[in-house]
Structure formats: structure tokens, C-alpha cells
Scaffold this motif. Structure first.
Motif, PDB file in Angstrom:
ATOM      1  N   THR A 449      85.045  62.370  15.465  1.00 24.09           N
ATOM      2  CA  THR A 449      84.257  61.711  14.421  1.00 24.09           C
ATOM      3  C   THR A 449      83.093  62.592  13.968  1.00 24.09           C
ATOM      4  O   THR A 449      82.841  62.746  12.771  1.00 24.09           O
ATOM      5  CB  THR A 449      83.730  60.357  14.943  1.00 24.09           C
ATOM      6  N   VAL A 450      82.399  63.187  14.917  1.00 23.22           N
ATOM      7  CA  VAL A 450      81.273  64.066  14.582  1.00 23.22           C
ATOM      8  C   VAL A 450      81.761  65.294  13.813  1.00 23.22           C
ATOM      9  O   VAL A 450      81.118  65.733  12.839  1.00 23.22           O
ATOM     10  CB  VAL A 450      80.529  64.499  15.856  1.00 23.22           C
ATOM     11  N   ALA A 451      82.897  65.847  14.219  1.00 20.54           N
ATOM     12  CA  ALA A 451      83.428  67.031  13.533  1.00 20.54           C
ATOM     13  C   ALA A 451      83.738  66.732  12.074  1.00 20.54           C
ATOM     14  O   ALA A 451      83.443  67.535  11.177  1.00 20.54           O
ATOM     15  CB  ALA A 451      84.687  67.530  14.250  1.00 20.54           C
ATOM     16  N   LEU A 452      84.314  65.570  11.805  1.00 23.92           N
ATOM     17  CA  LEU A 452      84.596  65.187  10.419  1.00 23.92           C
ATOM     18  C   LEU A 452      83.294  65.006   9.637  1.00 23.92           C
ATOM     19  O   LEU A 452      83.192  65.393   8.474  1.00 23.92           O
ATOM     20  CB  LEU A 452      85.408  63.892  10.400  1.00 23.92           C
ATOM     21  N   TRP A 453      82.302  64.444  10.286  1.00 21.30           N
ATOM     22  CA  TRP A 453      81.036  64.163   9.618  1.00 21.30           C
ATOM     23  C   TRP A 453      80.300  65.454   9.224  1.00 21.30           C
ATOM     24  O   TRP A 453      79.584  65.480   8.231  1.00 21.30           O
ATOM     25  CB  TRP A 453      80.147  63.320  10.531  1.00 21.30           C
ATOM     26  N   LEU A 454      80.471  66.510   9.987  1.00 21.94           N
ATOM     27  CA  LEU A 454      79.703  67.729   9.756  1.00 21.94           C
ATOM     28  C   LEU A 454      80.340  68.707   8.778  1.00 21.94           C
ATOM     29  O   LEU A 454      79.712  69.690   8.397  1.00 21.94           O
ATOM     30  CB  LEU A 454      79.473  68.445  11.092  1.00 21.94           C
ATOM     31  N   VAL A 455      81.593  68.453   8.385  1.00 23.20           N
ATOM     32  CA  VAL A 455      82.262  69.413   7.496  1.00 23.20           C
ATOM     33  C   VAL A 455      81.501  69.574   6.185  1.00 23.20           C
ATOM     34  O   VAL A 455      81.209  70.702   5.745  1.00 23.20           O
ATOM     35  CB  VAL A 455      83.715  68.984   7.217  1.00 23.20           C
ATOM     36  N   ASP A 456      81.159  68.478   5.534  1.00 24.79           N
ATOM     37  CA  ASP A 456      80.472  68.558   4.243  1.00 24.79           C
ATOM     38  C   ASP A 456      79.078  69.191   4.363  1.00 24.79           C
ATOM     39  O   ASP A 456      78.728  70.072   3.563  1.00 24.79           O
ATOM     40  CB  ASP A 456      80.377  67.174   3.605  1.00 24.79           C
ATOM     41  N   PRO A 457      78.230  68.785   5.331  1.00 25.59           N
ATOM     42  CA  PRO A 457      76.911  69.427   5.445  1.00 25.59           C
ATOM     43  C   PRO A 457      76.975  70.923   5.733  1.00 25.59           C
ATOM     44  O   PRO A 457      76.081  71.672   5.313  1.00 25.59           O
ATOM     45  CB  PRO A 457      76.252  68.678   6.616  1.00 25.59           C
ATOM     46  N   LEU A 458      78.014  71.365   6.431  1.00 25.01           N
ATOM     47  CA  LEU A 458      78.127  72.786   6.765  1.00 25.01           C
ATOM     48  C   LEU A 458      78.782  73.606   5.651  1.00 25.01           C
ATOM     49  O   LEU A 458      78.781  74.832   5.713  1.00 25.01           O
ATOM     50  CB  LEU A 458      78.944  72.959   8.060  1.00 25.01           C
ATOM     51  N   THR A 459      79.309  72.942   4.648  1.00 27.02           N
ATOM     52  CA  THR A 459      79.951  73.638   3.536  1.00 27.02           C
ATOM     53  C   THR A 459      78.913  74.063   2.503  1.00 27.02           C
ATOM     54  O   THR A 459      78.051  73.267   2.111  1.00 27.02           O
ATOM     55  CB  THR A 459      81.006  72.738   2.868  1.00 27.02           C
ATOM     56  N   VAL A 460      78.994  75.300   2.065  1.00 22.07           N
ATOM     57  CA  VAL A 460      78.076  75.844   1.057  1.00 22.07           C
ATOM     58  C   VAL A 460      78.836  76.020  -0.253  1.00 22.07           C
ATOM     59  O   VAL A 460      79.859  76.708  -0.295  1.00 22.07           O
ATOM     60  CB  VAL A 460      77.482  77.201   1.505  1.00 22.07           C
ATOM     61  N   LYS A 461      78.330  75.387  -1.329  1.00 17.82           N
ATOM     62  CA  LYS A 461      78.951  75.500  -2.648  1.00 17.82           C
ATOM     63  C   LYS A 461      77.951  76.077  -3.640  1.00 17.82           C
ATOM     64  O   LYS A 461      76.752  75.805  -3.562  1.00 17.82           O
ATOM     65  CB  LYS A 461      79.447  74.131  -3.129  1.00 17.82           C
ATOM     66  N   GLU A 462      78.471  76.871  -4.563  1.00 19.05           N
ATOM     67  CA  GLU A 462      77.643  77.484  -5.597  1.00 19.05           C
ATOM     68  C   GLU A 462      78.125  77.036  -6.972  1.00 19.05           C
ATOM     69  O   GLU A 462      79.305  76.748  -7.170  1.00 19.05           O
ATOM     70  CB  GLU A 462      77.721  79.008  -5.495  1.00 19.05           C
ATOM     71  N   CYS A 463      77.184  76.989  -7.905  1.00 19.70           N
ATOM     72  CA  CYS A 463      77.508  76.593  -9.270  1.00 19.70           C
ATOM     73  C   CYS A 463      77.879  77.841 -10.062  1.00 19.70           C
ATOM     74  O   CYS A 463      77.031  78.712 -10.311  1.00 19.70           O
ATOM     75  CB  CYS A 463      76.325  75.877  -9.905  1.00 19.70           C
ATOM     76  N   ALA A 464      79.136  77.939 -10.430  1.00 22.03           N
ATOM     77  CA  ALA A 464      79.627  79.086 -11.188  1.00 22.03           C
ATOM     78  C   ALA A 464      79.697  78.731 -12.672  1.00 22.03           C
ATOM     79  O   ALA A 464      80.201  77.678 -13.049  1.00 22.03           O
ATOM     80  CB  ALA A 464      81.011  79.498 -10.689  1.00 22.03           C
ATOM     81  N   GLY A 465      79.158  79.602 -13.517  1.00 25.32           N
ATOM     82  CA  GLY A 465      79.209  79.394 -14.961  1.00 25.32           C
ATOM     83  C   GLY A 465      78.014  78.692 -15.542  1.00 25.32           C
ATOM     84  O   GLY A 465      77.977  78.412 -16.744  1.00 25.32           O
ATOM     85  N   ALA A 466      77.008  78.394 -14.721  1.00 20.78           N
ATOM     86  CA  ALA A 466      75.794  77.739 -15.218  1.00 20.78           C
ATOM     87  C   ALA A 466      74.626  78.195 -14.361  1.00 20.78           C
ATOM     88  O   ALA A 466      74.404  77.672 -13.269  1.00 20.78           O
ATOM     89  CB  ALA A 466      75.937  76.221 -15.200  1.00 20.78           C
ATOM     90  N   GLN A 467      73.910  79.164 -14.849  1.00 22.87           N
ATOM     91  CA  GLN A 467      72.801  79.722 -14.086  1.00 22.87           C
ATOM     92  C   GLN A 467      71.671  78.698 -13.917  1.00 22.87           C
ATOM     93  O   GLN A 467      71.421  77.872 -14.784  1.00 22.87           O
ATOM     94  CB  GLN A 467      72.258  80.974 -14.770  1.00 22.87           C
ATOM     95  N   GLY A 468      71.009  78.803 -12.772  1.00 19.44           N
ATOM     96  CA  GLY A 468      69.883  77.925 -12.498  1.00 19.44           C
ATOM     97  C   GLY A 468      70.266  76.594 -11.902  1.00 19.44           C
ATOM     98  O   GLY A 468      69.411  75.745 -11.667  1.00 19.44           O
ATOM     99  N   HIS A 469      71.551  76.400 -11.668  1.00 22.77           N
ATOM    100  CA  HIS A 469      72.015  75.138 -11.090  1.00 22.77           C
ATOM    101  C   HIS A 469      72.617  75.384  -9.707  1.00 22.77           C
ATOM    102  O   HIS A 469      73.075  76.490  -9.397  1.00 22.77           O
ATOM    103  CB  HIS A 469      73.059  74.479 -11.995  1.00 22.77           C
ATOM    104  N   THR A 470      72.597  74.353  -8.905  1.00 21.93           N
ATOM    105  CA  THR A 470      73.185  74.426  -7.562  1.00 21.93           C
ATOM    106  C   THR A 470      74.163  73.269  -7.377  1.00 21.93           C
ATOM    107  O   THR A 470      74.300  72.399  -8.252  1.00 21.93           O
ATOM    108  CB  THR A 470      72.111  74.351  -6.467  1.00 21.93           C
TER     109      THR A 470
END
Length: 533
Positions: A449-470
Motif C-alpha cells: 500500500t505504501v509503495a503504491l502511495w509513493l509512486v506519484d510523489p516520487l515521479t518528476v514531470k516537466e512541462c514541455a512546450g510552455a516555458q515558465g510552467h511546471t
């Protein structure tokens, strides 16, 4: 590989998998055992009775265990359906609580064992109303489940409502399991009571197969169009709504027949049939837990499976995310059934001695390394995917990986079961053994359960195609999309988890593993509970 592919670790209370079990890499298949299952067996008759004399009772037990497996299989199917609808891993973690009741049934088993209507029957007092509620609940949910899954309403799945619904399903199934396990001991004569475990094993496996593998195959439009239809259709042959309605009706019919046709055996001596009482049972459980050796075992076993949590809980969901059809993953478990039958027999030869935990300790590093291999399978999936799906050799590697995983999983599982049986005080064996098994199951449930819960917080996403956004938050993601950009995964939390879990697992193996093995050297007096009459 995930709770989505099968039940959570500890989700299926049966012989060595759960569970699994469609493609069950979720962890150790949990054991049976109830504190109330210590009632006297039938007195041995003067002449031995063959199984044919009690074939009706054996078939009834088989049917009851099959029915028990249906909610388990359906619960294992829902995470795959949620993943195909792009549910978050936080949602998956929340839904994973559905698999906990079978590992926690010890908490209310004494109540089921001690409270009943003598005129109706000790086990029927719980079995009949529980199965009626299950059947009616299934029929009612068949009218609601499409809306909960978000079909045709322009909204996503209602994960909270689905979790509550299937948690109740599993709670009722676990309660039914307590009643059936107890009834099995008195329904059959002493000569044939051994068939009860066979009915448990075969019945739950068959029920899980029907509710998971068969359902996922018949629910899949692509599978049905490819293998079962002459003309393609946009939907599968059955829907979850259809499946729930059918099995709800089966539950009602079967329960009615049991209520009016099958009587409980009245030859038991009342004095031997009575339990020690609810309060006494809970007091006994507490006294067992306070023993130093038992407390040490509980603390160690509750942390021993952290290293497997990412591989067991998340891998299957990631494969679905990468495009592997969920019904294919379920069907890949079918060739594993012979292996799952043979493995406990082979491994038991190495765990039958005085030091069964040596096998647990030796298998652990190999299972940890397979976690990295599972991460490689997820990384490899998009590299080999083509327009027609995935090549045969990719599925062959997945099956081989699963087979190797099963060897390590069963080695650890059988070792723990052998150790629990070895140290359990025979005077209170039912309660003692069930307590140790319950703690072992929880040791796999909470890390998943904890492993499933932590996947999203540990994932890093970047905004491609729109500068200044995250893309750090849901609101930021919407702003990124509104500005013409798109969120791209720069670092997948699953891979981070996989590495961290393996490191933690090896740390446990190196520092705590020897202490775990030393529990075998404790004298029998360290495990005996002093109980006042």
C-alpha cells in the motif's frame, strides 16, 4: 507483479497463491487458519468411511470455496480496469486497502466462532446471512458499478466508492471463509476431513480464476474479437455489471439450497463444541503477543518484505500503463498453475527440519534481485512494442521471470509456514498459528500500500512546450496544458522506488536477517504461552 494483476499480498487466505491467481506477483499466498477452528472432529465410526459416502458434503465445500473466490478475483481485476482508465497511483494505493480483510479476519473470527443460533446451526448462523448479503449486494452493485467506473458519464472512476464497495465484498467473503473453514472440520468425518484443505485450495483457485482471468478475458473487446467472435464488436462479451448480476443470483440460489437442504451435524458433543468465549480468546491473543520471542518475530516479519513492495505492488500496473493488455497479463498466469502446485511439495523437503528459516534467508536476495529485473521489463516494454502489440519473446521473458519469482516467493512462504507450525504452542495451536500467519500477511500488505502511495510523489514531470510552467501539482498541470504544453515524465517514481526498496531489502537481509534466523535457536519454552484456566 501487482495487486492489479492479482490480490494483494495476504489478500487470499488459502493454500500456498494467492494468490496470487491470475498473474500473481503480489507477494506470499497467505495461509488459512482460524482461532475458532479447534472444535472437536466427529468421533471415528466403527467402520472407516470412504470419500464416496460423503461426496455430497465434499462437493458442497468445493462450491462454497468457489463462491468465496469470486469476490477475491473481482477485487484483483478492478485495479487493472482502473489503470486502463488512467487512475493515479494514489488512487491505486487507496484501493489496495480492499485486500486487507482476509489478513485481518483474526480480529472478528472469535466473534463468528462464539455467537450463533443453536437451533439453526453454529456455522449456518453466519454462512447463510453473509452469503445472502453478498448476493443481494452484488445484484445491487450491478446497477451502479458502471457509473462508479465512470463509463459513459464523462468523468473518471469514483475510487472512494469502489474501495468501500469492494472492501465490504472482501469483508463478507472473509467472514464466509471463517464459517466455511469451521464447518469443514465437522461436516466431514475424521477419515475424510483431509479433503477440506483440498476443497479450499481447488475451490478458491477456481473461484479466483473465474472472477479474475476469465472475467478480464471476456470483458476485453480485443480478446473477444480476436478469439471468440466472427464480427468485431466495440465491447467484450460481458461487462462487470453483467458478471456481478450473474454471480449475485448464483449466491442467492446456492445459499437458499444450503439453508433448507444441508443440516449441520448434530452428533457433536455440546461440551466439546463450545468455545472458550470471546473475551478469553482476545485475552489469549494479547498474552501471546507479549511474549518476547513472538514480539521479536512480529517486528521482524512486519519489516521483512519492504524490499519487495515496489516489484510486487507496482510492476503489473506499470506494464498495463506501457500498453501490455491486462487480459494478457492475467492469462500468462495459467501456465504457472502446475508450478504453483509442485513448488510447495519440493520446497517442504528443505523446510521440514529444525531450521526452516534458513530457506527464507537464502531465497531473499534472489527475490530482491528479481525486483530489479521487473523494473527492466517495464523499461523494455515500450522498446519492443509494435503496432500489433508485443512480440512473443517479450511474453516469454515475462513468464520466465514470473516462474523464477514464484520459486523465491514459495521458498519464503513455505519456510514461514513451517516455522509458524514448529513454534506454535500445540495447546492453543489454532489461535497461535493464525496470529503468526496474520502478522506474516500484514508484513506484505502494508508495504504494498505504501509503495503504491509513493509512486506519484516520487515521479518528476516537466512541462514541455510552455516555458515558465511546471507539472508539480494538478493545478500546475492544468496551467501547463492550457498554455499549449504537455507534461512529460522526467523521472518515473517506480524506478526510484525499485532501487530504494532493493537497497532497504538487502539492508534488512544483512543486518536483521541473522537475528531472524536466530529465532530458530530459541527453546520451545520461549514460545509456550502461560495460560491460566
Amino acid at each position: 507483479m501487482a495487486p492489479a494483476i492479482a490480490a494483494e499480498e495476504g489478500g487470499r487466505q488459502r493454500r500456498a497463491a494467492t494468490r496470487q491467481h491470475s498473474l500473481d506477483l503480489t507477494g506470499d499466498p497467505p495461509p488459512d487458519g482460524l482461532p475458532g477452528d479447534t472444535e472437536a472432529l466427529l468421533p471415528a465410526p466403527a467402520r472407516a468411511r470412504g470419500y464416496r459416502a460423503e461426496l455430497g458434503s465434499i462437493l458442497l465445500l468445493l462450491v462454497l470455496y468457489v463462491l468465496q473466490g469470486i469476490p477475491l478475483g473481482l477485487a484483483g481485476s478492478v485495479p487493472l480496469i482502473l489503470q486502463s482508465k488512467s487512475a493515479s497511483y494514489t488512487d491505486q494505493a487507496f484501493f489496495s486497502f480492499v485486500f486487507w480483510p482476509f489478513s485481518l479476519k483474526l480480529l472478528w473470527a472469535p466473534l463468528v466462532d462464539a455467537v450463533y443460533l443453536r437451533g439453526f446451526g453454529r456455522r449456518k448462523s453466519w454462512l447463510v446471512p453473509t452469503q445472502y448479503v453478498l448476493g443481494l449486494f452484488m445484484i445491487y452493485m450491478s446497477t451502479q458499478v458502471d457509473a462508479l467506473l465512470g463509463d459513459g458519464h464523462g468523468r473518471g472512476p469514483d475510487v472512494a466508492a469502489l474501495t468501500v464497495t469492494f472492501f465490504l465484498f472482501e469483508f463478507l467473503a472473509a467472514t464466509q471463509d471463517i464459517a466455511v473453514d469451521g464447518w469443514a472440520l465437522t461436516m466431514l468425518s475424521r477419515e475424510n476431513v483431509g479433503y477440506a484443505s483440498t476443497c479450499n485450495s481447488v475451490g478458491q483457485t477456481a473461484g479466483y480464476f473465474l472472477g479474475n482471468v476469465l472475467f478480464l478475458a471476456l470483458e476485453s473487446a480485443s480478446f473477444c474479437n480476436k478469439y471468440l467472435r466472427f464480427e468485431p464488436q466495440p465491447r467484450g462479451i460481458v461487462t462487470l455489471s453483467d458478471f456481478l448480476f450473474f454471480w449475485g443470483a448464483v449466491f442467492l440460489v446456492t445459499t437458499t439450497l444450503v439453508a433448507f437442504w444441508k443440516k449441520e451435524n448434530e452428533e457433536l458433543i455440546p461440551a466439546k463444541e463450545e468455545t472458550k468465549g470471546i473475551t478469553d480468546t482476545y485475552r489469549l491473543l494479547f498474552s501471546i503477543i507479549k511474549m518476547p520471542a513472538v514480539l521479536t518475530f512480529c517486528l521482524l516479519i512486519l519489516t521483512s518484505k519492504i524490499g519487495f513492495s515496489a516489484a510486487d505492488a507496482v510492476t503489473g500496473l506499470k506494464l498495463v500503463e506501457e500498453g501490455v493488455p491486462k487480459e494478457h497479463l492475467a492469462l500468462l498466469a495459467v501456465p504457472m498453475v502446475p508450478l504453483q502446485i509442485i513448488l510447495p511439495l519440493v520446497i517442504s523437503k528443505y523446510t521440514a527440519g529444525p531450521q526452516p528459516l534458513n530457506t527464507f534467508y537464502k531465497a531473499m536476495p534472489y527475490r530482491l534481485l528479481l525486483g530489479l529485473e521487473f523494473a527492466f521489463l517495464v523499461w523494455w516494454a515500450p522498446k519492443v512494442k509494435h503496432e500489433g502489440g508485443f512480440p512473443v519473446y517479450y511474453y516469454a521473458v515475462v513468464v520466465l521471470s514470473y516462474a523464477l519469482h514464484q520459486i523465491t516467493l514459495y521458498s519464503m512462504y513455505v519456510a514461514i509456514m513451517a516455522f509458524n507450525a514448529k513454534v506454535s504452542d500445540p495447546l492453543i495451536g489454532g489461535t497461535y498459528m493464525t496470529l503468526l500467519n496474520t502478522v506474516s500477511n500484514l508484513g506484505g500488505n502494508w508495504p504494498s500500500t505504501v509503495a503504491l502511495w509513493l509512486v506519484d510523489p516520487l515521479t518528476v514531470k516537466e512541462c514541455a512546450g510552455a516555458q515558465g510552467h511546471t507539472c508539480a501539482t494538478a493545478a500546475a498541470t492544468e496551467l501547463c496544458t492550457a498554455a499549449g504544453g504537455s507534461c512529460v515524465t522526467a523521472l518515473d517514481g517506480y524506478y526510484v522506488e525499485s532501487i530504494i526498496c532493493v537497497i532497504l531489502g538487502f539492508a534488512w537481509w544483512f543486518f536483521l536477517g541473522p537475528k531472524f534466523k536466530k529465532l530458530q535457536d530459541e527453546g520451545q519454552s520461549s514460545w509456550k504461552c502461560k495460560r491460566s484456566n
